[in-house]
Motif scaffolding. Structure first.
Motif, short mmCIF file in Angstrom:
data_model
loop_
_atom_site.label_atom_id
_atom_site.label_comp_id
_atom_site.label_asym_id
_atom_site.label_seq_id
_atom_site.Cartn_x
_atom_site.Cartn_y
_atom_site.Cartn_z
N GLN A 23 -2.08 99.22 -27.97
CA GLN A 23 -1.58 97.88 -27.66
C GLN A 23 -2.64 97.07 -26.90
O GLN A 23 -2.76 95.86 -27.09
N GLU A 24 -3.42 97.76 -26.04
CA GLU A 24 -4.41 97.04 -25.24
C GLU A 24 -5.59 96.52 -26.07
O GLU A 24 -6.16 95.48 -25.76
N VAL A 25 -5.95 97.26 -27.12
CA VAL A 25 -7.15 96.88 -27.88
C VAL A 25 -6.84 96.16 -29.18
O VAL A 25 -7.76 95.72 -29.88
N ALA A 26 -5.56 96.02 -29.50
CA ALA A 26 -5.18 95.34 -30.75
C ALA A 26 -5.76 93.93 -30.80
O ALA A 26 -6.19 93.45 -31.85
N ALA A 27 -5.82 93.28 -29.65
CA ALA A 27 -6.32 91.91 -29.57
C ALA A 27 -7.79 91.82 -29.99
O ALA A 27 -8.28 90.73 -30.31
N PHE A 28 -8.47 92.95 -29.99
CA PHE A 28 -9.89 92.96 -30.34
C PHE A 28 -10.11 93.60 -31.73
O PHE A 28 -11.18 94.17 -32.00
N GLY A 29 -9.09 93.53 -32.54
CA GLY A 29 -9.23 94.01 -33.92
C GLY A 29 -9.45 95.52 -34.01
O GLY A 29 -9.96 96.02 -35.01
N THR A 30 -9.06 96.23 -32.96
CA THR A 30 -9.28 97.67 -32.93
C THR A 30 -7.95 98.41 -33.07
O THR A 30 -7.00 98.12 -32.36
N PHE A 31 -7.91 99.33 -34.02
CA PHE A 31 -6.70 100.12 -34.29
C PHE A 31 -6.89 101.53 -33.72
O PHE A 31 -7.97 102.11 -33.85
N VAL A 32 -5.83 102.06 -33.14
CA VAL A 32 -5.86 103.45 -32.66
C VAL A 32 -4.84 104.24 -33.47
O VAL A 32 -3.69 103.82 -33.61
N THR A 33 -5.28 105.35 -34.02
CA THR A 33 -4.37 106.24 -34.75
C THR A 33 -4.42 107.64 -34.14
O THR A 33 -5.49 108.20 -33.91
N ILE A 34 -3.22 108.15 -33.87
CA ILE A 34 -3.06 109.52 -33.35
C ILE A 34 -2.88 110.43 -34.57
O ILE A 34 -1.97 110.22 -35.36
N VAL A 35 -3.75 111.43 -34.69
CA VAL A 35 -3.65 112.36 -35.81
C VAL A 35 -3.07 113.67 -35.30
O VAL A 35 -3.58 114.25 -34.34
N PRO B 152 -16.53 99.18 -25.62
CA PRO B 152 -17.25 97.91 -25.50
C PRO B 152 -17.95 97.49 -26.79
O PRO B 152 -18.04 96.30 -27.10
N VAL B 153 -18.41 98.49 -27.55
CA VAL B 153 -19.08 98.19 -28.83
C VAL B 153 -18.05 97.60 -29.79
O VAL B 153 -18.29 96.58 -30.45
N MET B 154 -16.89 98.22 -29.87
CA MET B 154 -15.83 97.74 -30.79
C MET B 154 -15.30 96.39 -30.32
O MET B 154 -14.99 95.53 -31.14
N ARG B 155 -15.21 96.22 -29.01
CA ARG B 155 -14.71 94.93 -28.48
C ARG B 155 -15.66 93.80 -28.84
O ARG B 155 -15.24 92.74 -29.26
N GLN B 156 -16.95 94.09 -28.73
CA GLN B 156 -17.95 93.08 -29.09
C GLN B 156 -17.90 92.76 -30.59
O GLN B 156 -18.03 91.62 -31.00
N GLN B 157 -17.68 93.80 -31.39
CA GLN B 157 -17.58 93.61 -32.84
C GLN B 157 -16.28 92.91 -33.24
O GLN B 157 -16.15 92.39 -34.34
N ARG B 158 -15.28 92.96 -32.32
CA ARG B 158 -13.91 92.52 -32.63
C ARG B 158 -13.36 93.31 -33.83
O ARG B 158 -12.59 92.80 -34.64
N PHE C 134 -27.85 102.50 -35.76
CA PHE C 134 -27.05 101.90 -36.85
C PHE C 134 -26.53 100.49 -36.54
O PHE C 134 -25.93 99.86 -37.40
N GLY C 135 -26.70 100.03 -35.30
CA GLY C 135 -26.30 98.66 -34.96
C GLY C 135 -24.85 98.48 -34.61
O GLY C 135 -24.47 97.47 -34.02
N ARG C 136 -24.00 99.45 -34.96
CA ARG C 136 -22.57 99.32 -34.69
C ARG C 136 -21.88 100.68 -34.77
O ARG C 136 -22.49 101.66 -35.23
N ILE C 137 -20.63 100.71 -34.32
CA ILE C 137 -19.79 101.91 -34.51
C ILE C 137 -18.45 101.39 -35.04
O ILE C 137 -17.78 100.61 -34.36
N ASP C 138 -18.10 101.79 -36.24
CA ASP C 138 -16.84 101.32 -36.83
C ASP C 138 -15.69 102.28 -36.57
O ASP C 138 -14.56 101.84 -36.41
N VAL C 139 -16.00 103.56 -36.60
CA VAL C 139 -14.94 104.56 -36.48
C VAL C 139 -15.33 105.59 -35.43
O VAL C 139 -16.41 106.19 -35.53
N LEU C 140 -14.47 105.77 -34.44
CA LEU C 140 -14.67 106.86 -33.47
C LEU C 140 -13.67 107.94 -33.80
O LEU C 140 -12.46 107.69 -33.81
N LEU C 141 -14.17 109.15 -34.07
CA LEU C 141 -13.28 110.29 -34.28
C LEU C 141 -13.38 111.20 -33.05
O LEU C 141 -14.36 111.93 -32.88
N ASN C 142 -12.37 111.09 -32.19
CA ASN C 142 -12.29 111.95 -31.01
C ASN C 142 -11.68 113.27 -31.44
O ASN C 142 -10.45 113.44 -31.48
#
Ligand SMILES: NC(=O)c1ccc[n+]([C@@H]2O[C@H](COP(=O)([O-])OP(=O)(O)OC[C@H]3O[C@@H](n4cnc5c(N)ncnc54)[C@H](OP(=O)(O)O)[C@@H]3O)[C@@H](O)[C@H]2O)c1
Length: 277
Positions: free
Chosen positions: A163-175, A119-125, A73-81
């Protein structure tokens, strides 16, 4: 909100919350990488679905699955752990192996997959990480010592990672799901302590009966949780924590009040410990 197709990467996708999210994401028009210990247990087929083997306790499999996902798919937008299970029993009736296995899946497994995807999300920002915790990640109760320990670990990890990945446009949500009608409390998922002790027999029986009575009777609908997850993943400013279900909202609210009350009750002593150096 206008529709932006995303590529979802979902762990524990053959059953329960994971399987419902696969269906919901496909129905909404997204690409889905559905992973499971045995990919053949994923019965859905779709031209936007890639089913892969991934036992989250095996780090090499996490990296291989992420590589295959990006190749397709070329990218990963959402990781559901999502992959996880409840080691539900009393601490003294559990062995070191019970505790290790619980953390291998719920904590170290989640770390493995996150480490492979970031790393995929970091590259995508850009990226969304949805970590399935539990109300047990907010509140410990008799019978949840090891499970709560694992979900509290997920909470602390996620809060810091956000907080660590916010700089790379990545959001973490705890469900934090309340009780959802899946196989979670069923014998094929839930595990109990493997070291019965006579002193705990009555307490243990009460816990087992309590969980047994709720098995497949839980109020939460995993299809509706899946729909909520899709909304969270599309939201421009997703929350750090999201309680799912009326029961979860009640429990989180009560926990906040109890923490506040205890803090105030002990404030006078708490503030005596700063040094006068
Ligand atoms: N249902 C609830 O009331 C509830 C409440 C709060 C939180 N949760 C959390 O929600 C998540 C999903 O649970 P569920 O309710 O959907 O339960 P479920 O129906 O028992 O599904 C759990 C899924 O996790 C997978 N899994 C377990 N160990 C795995 C591993 N090592 N590698 C990959 N996959 C693994 C299982 O795969 P297999 O099919 O291969 O066994 C299964 O697909 C879990 O993290 C759970 O702690 C559930």
């Amino acid at each position: 909100m206008s529709f932006h197709p995303q590529t979802w990467f979902i762990t524990g996708a053959a059953r329960g919350i994971g399987a419902h999210t696969v269906q919901a994401a496909l129905a909404a028009g997204h690409n889905v990488v559905a992973t499971a210990r045995n990919r053949h247990s994923i019965t859905t087929t779709h031209d936007r679905l890639l089913a892969l083997d991934l036992d989250v306790t095996v780090e090499a499999q996490a990296h291989a699955a992420v590589q295959a996902a990006v190749a397709r798919f070329g990218r990963i937008d959402v990781l559901l752990n999502n992959a996880g299970y409840g080691q539900l029993g009393l601490f003294e009736e559990s062995t070191a192996a019970d505790a290790q296995a619980q953390f291998d899946t719920n904590v170290f497994g989640l770390f493995h997959v996150t480490r492979a995807v970031l790393p995929v999300m970091r590259q995508q920002r850009a990226g969304r990480v949805l970590n399935i915790s539990s109300i047990a990640g907010m509140r410990g109760r008799t019978g949840t010592s090891l499970y709560s320990a694992s979900k509290f670990a997920v909470e602390g990890f996620s809060e810091a990672l956000a907080q660590e990945v916010a700089a790379f446009g990545t959001f973490v949500t705890i469900v934090q799901p309340g009780a959802f009608r899946t196989d979670f409390l069923d014998g094929q998922s839930m595990r109990t302590g493997s070291r019965p002790l006579a002193d705990y027999a009555a307490q243990s029986a009460q816990v087992t009966e309590g969980f047994g009575a709720r098995n497949h009777q839980q109020p939460g609908d995993p299809a509706r949780l899946a729909a909520a997850l899709l909304q969270l993943a599309a939201h421009p400013t997703p929350p750090l924590r999201f309680a799912a279900g009326n029961d979860a909202v009640e429990i989180v609210g009560a926990k906040i009040e109890a923490l506040r009350a205890e803090l105030e009750a002990w404030r006078a002593l708490s503030v005596t410990t700063d040094g006068v150096f």
